[in-house]
Design an enzyme around this catalytic site. Structure first.
Site, PDB file in Angstrom:
ATOM      1  N   ASP A   9      -2.129  17.360 -16.915  1.00 11.79           N
ATOM      2  CA  ASP A   9      -2.658  16.442 -17.275  1.00 11.79           C
ATOM      3  C   ASP A   9      -2.474  15.334 -19.251  1.00 11.79           C
ATOM      4  O   ASP A   9      -3.149  16.646 -19.478  1.00 11.79           O
ATOM      5  CB  ASP A   9      -3.876  15.629 -17.421  1.00 11.79           C
ATOM      6  N   ARG A  68       0.895  -1.188  -0.271  1.00  9.33           N
ATOM      7  CA  ARG A  68       0.107   0.326  -0.658  1.00  9.33           C
ATOM      8  C   ARG A  68       0.966   1.344  -0.018  1.00  9.33           C
ATOM      9  O   ARG A  68       0.560   2.163  -0.797  1.00  9.33           O
ATOM     10  CB  ARG A  68      -1.038   0.056   1.194  1.00  9.33           C
ATOM     11  N   TYR A 125     -11.077  15.968 -18.671  1.00  3.02           N
ATOM     12  CA  TYR A 125     -11.802  14.909 -19.360  1.00  3.02           C
ATOM     13  C   TYR A 125     -13.521  15.205 -17.928  1.00  3.02           C
ATOM     14  O   TYR A 125     -13.007  15.545 -17.497  1.00  3.02           O
ATOM     15  CB  TYR A 125     -10.244  13.853 -18.268  1.00  3.02           C
ATOM     16  N   LYS A 166      -3.729   4.352 -20.637  1.00  4.70           N
ATOM     17  CA  LYS A 166      -4.103   4.589 -21.772  1.00  4.70           C
ATOM     18  C   LYS A 166      -3.021   4.778 -22.778  1.00  4.70           C
ATOM     19  O   LYS A 166      -2.340   2.985 -22.304  1.00  4.70           O
ATOM     20  CB  LYS A 166      -4.245   6.339 -21.986  1.00  4.70           C
TER      21      LYS A 166
HETATM   22  C1  PLP Z   1      -8.799   8.064 -18.976  1.00  9.44           C
HETATM   23  C2  PLP Z   1      -8.256   9.572 -18.428  1.00  9.44           C
HETATM   24  C3  PLP Z   1      -8.209   9.569 -17.418  1.00  9.44           C
HETATM   25  C4  PLP Z   1      -8.742   9.293 -16.008  1.00  9.44           C
HETATM   26  O1  PLP Z   1      -7.914   7.512 -15.944  1.00  9.44           O
HETATM   27  P1  PLP Z   1      -8.169   6.347 -15.400  1.00  9.44           P
HETATM   28  O2  PLP Z   1      -7.103   5.513 -15.711  1.00  9.44           O
HETATM   29  O3  PLP Z   1      -9.539   6.470 -16.301  1.00  9.44           O
HETATM   30  O4  PLP Z   1      -8.867   6.734 -14.004  1.00  9.44           O
HETATM   31  C5  PLP Z   1      -8.092  11.024 -16.623  1.00  9.44           C
HETATM   32  N1  PLP Z   1      -7.392  11.875 -17.780  1.00  9.44           N
HETATM   33  C6  PLP Z   1      -7.202  11.888 -19.118  1.00  9.44           C
HETATM   34  C7  PLP Z   1      -7.283  12.898 -20.179  1.00  9.44           C
HETATM   35  C8  PLP Z   1      -7.674  10.601 -19.675  1.00  9.44           C
HETATM   36  O5  PLP Z   1      -8.152  10.624 -20.995  1.00  9.44           O
END
Ligand code: PLP
Length: 390
Positions: free
Chosen positions: A179, A53, A107, A204
């Protein structure tokens, strides 16, 4: 290779950084270590405690070292999802009474976090048009703690210059978080543009094979420590198997991104010539509103592409029914080409008017361009475009 060896190229780092030193008889591929806890630590040495953890299982540490090497940051931390990385990064810098300024292009789940969850916890959020420096500046308050940006944006694929909020954040001592999921560290290293915390949904492009959920945050030791402290308490720690899978994905991230970039650019040019298509949205096309910024900031334009079909929602549905190689599914960044209609997925809570204001009208298709042969993709899309106009 040392995990901090920033002299090597990105591909070499993606393959070697974070690996344990080679020893005769040791496996070339670090094994998955399925143990929640480890010998050692104790009353006299709590700093030596290893517990999964805490994020210091060997697989978690290997991936984190690799990500830090790819981003060029002091440290990285792997979490159990992209949303965990986003939520805990913001919460590490803002508490009740504090204020966050964010780009309004977000997002879906991040948008929900900022509009419902943070205010519920006493953190106010102001949304700005991220291309307008005056709006960032005007939004600042005495209790502002975090500036937040997502680039490129989903699904309109807009780019905004991170150096603008970065300068403001430095001037006022704020955390600037970005992000950069859509770009991956292959197409841009956001700390080079002033970000203090770079976040990726590892689900992704980093994982790249549509088989794991994960998130990464990278930055200084201080920034990463703040997020790790919260991870220990809230508990969204990655399991070792996911960390191992992500490490495996990362070894090919540079070649995969090169092919995503190449396929998506070729497809964008192909769609742009088609009479059935009203608009083709890709930062690599000269007609894209942010093309020159994309050229300046990015090493590749990415694998995400959007098109607006003539004939609106009906045409988009017919297109989606006609494709046989591309798959209809949300999410992105994997080896296979996926298509989604934001009106059914990320933007399903918005009205048509709201979506049109965000340049997402009916007929809008988002394509996560995979690594298939380009001729097979164009053959599939050629058939689907014809069907879309019947
Ligand atoms: C998919 C995505 C997220 C969230 O990610 P998870 O792994 O599904 O929690 C955040 N920001 C962007 C730009 C995304 O494409």
């Amino acid at each position: 290779m040392s995990e901090n060896d920033r002299e090597s190229g990105l591909s070499t780092r993606a393959i070697h950084a974070g690996n344990p030193p080679p020893e005769p008889g040791a496996p070339v591929v670090p094994p998955v270590v399925m143990s929640s806890t480890f010998y050692g630590g104790g009353a006299d040495d709590s700093a030596a405690l290893r517990y999964t953890r805490y994020g210091n299982n060997p697989n978690q540490e290997q991936v984190a070292a690799k990500m830090a090497a790819l981003e060029g940051t002091e440290a990285s931390l792997l979490l159990s999802s992209g949303m965990a990385a986003i939520a805990l990064t913001v919460l590490s810098a803002a508490e009740v009474g504090d204020h966050v300024v964010t780009s309004r292009y977000l997002y879906g789940a991040t948008h929900q976090l900022f509009t419902t969850e943070l205010p519920r916890r006493g953190i106010e959020v102001t949304f700005v048009d991220p291309g307008d420096e005056a709006q960032w500046r005007a939004a600042l308050r005495e209790r502002t703690r975090v500036l937040y940006l997502e680039v490129p944006t989903n699904p309109a694929l807009r780019l905004f210059d991170p150096r603008v909020p970065a300068a403001l954040a430095d001037e006022h001592g704020l955390l600037f978080a970005v992000d950069a999921t859509f770009a991956s560290p292959v197409n841009v290293r956001m700390t080079e543009l002033g970000a203090h915390a770079v976040i990726h949904s590892a689900t992704k492009y980093l994982g790249g094979h549509t088989d794991l959920i994960g998130g990464v945050i990278s930055g200084s030791h201080d920034v990463v420590r703040g997020v790790r402290d919260l991870m220990k308490l809230y508990g969204p720690s990655p399991d070792p198997h996911m960390a191992w899978l992500l490490d495996r994905g990362l070894r090919t991230v540079v070649v995969r991104m090169a092919r995503h970039n190449q396929n998506a650019l070729a497809l964008a040019r192909w769609f742009a010539e088609r009479p059935e298509v009203e608009a083709t949205i890709y930062p690599g096309l000269e007609g894209h509103p942010d093309h020159s910024l994309a050229r300046e900031l990015l090493d590749g334009y990415g694998g995400m592409l959007s098109v607006v079909l003539r004939g609106g929602g009906e045409a988009a549905n017919a297109f989606a029914e006609a494709v046989t190689l591309a798959l209809i599914a949300p999410s992105l960044g994997g080896v296979e080409t996926l298509i989604s209609q934001p009106r059914y997925t990320s933007h399903r809570h918005q009205t048509l008017e709201e979506r049109e204001a965000m340049s997402v009208p009916d007929g809008f298709l988002r394509i996560s361009v995979g690594l298939e042969d380009i001729d097979d993709l164009t053959a599939d899309f050629d058939r689907a475009l014809r069907e879309s106009q019947r």
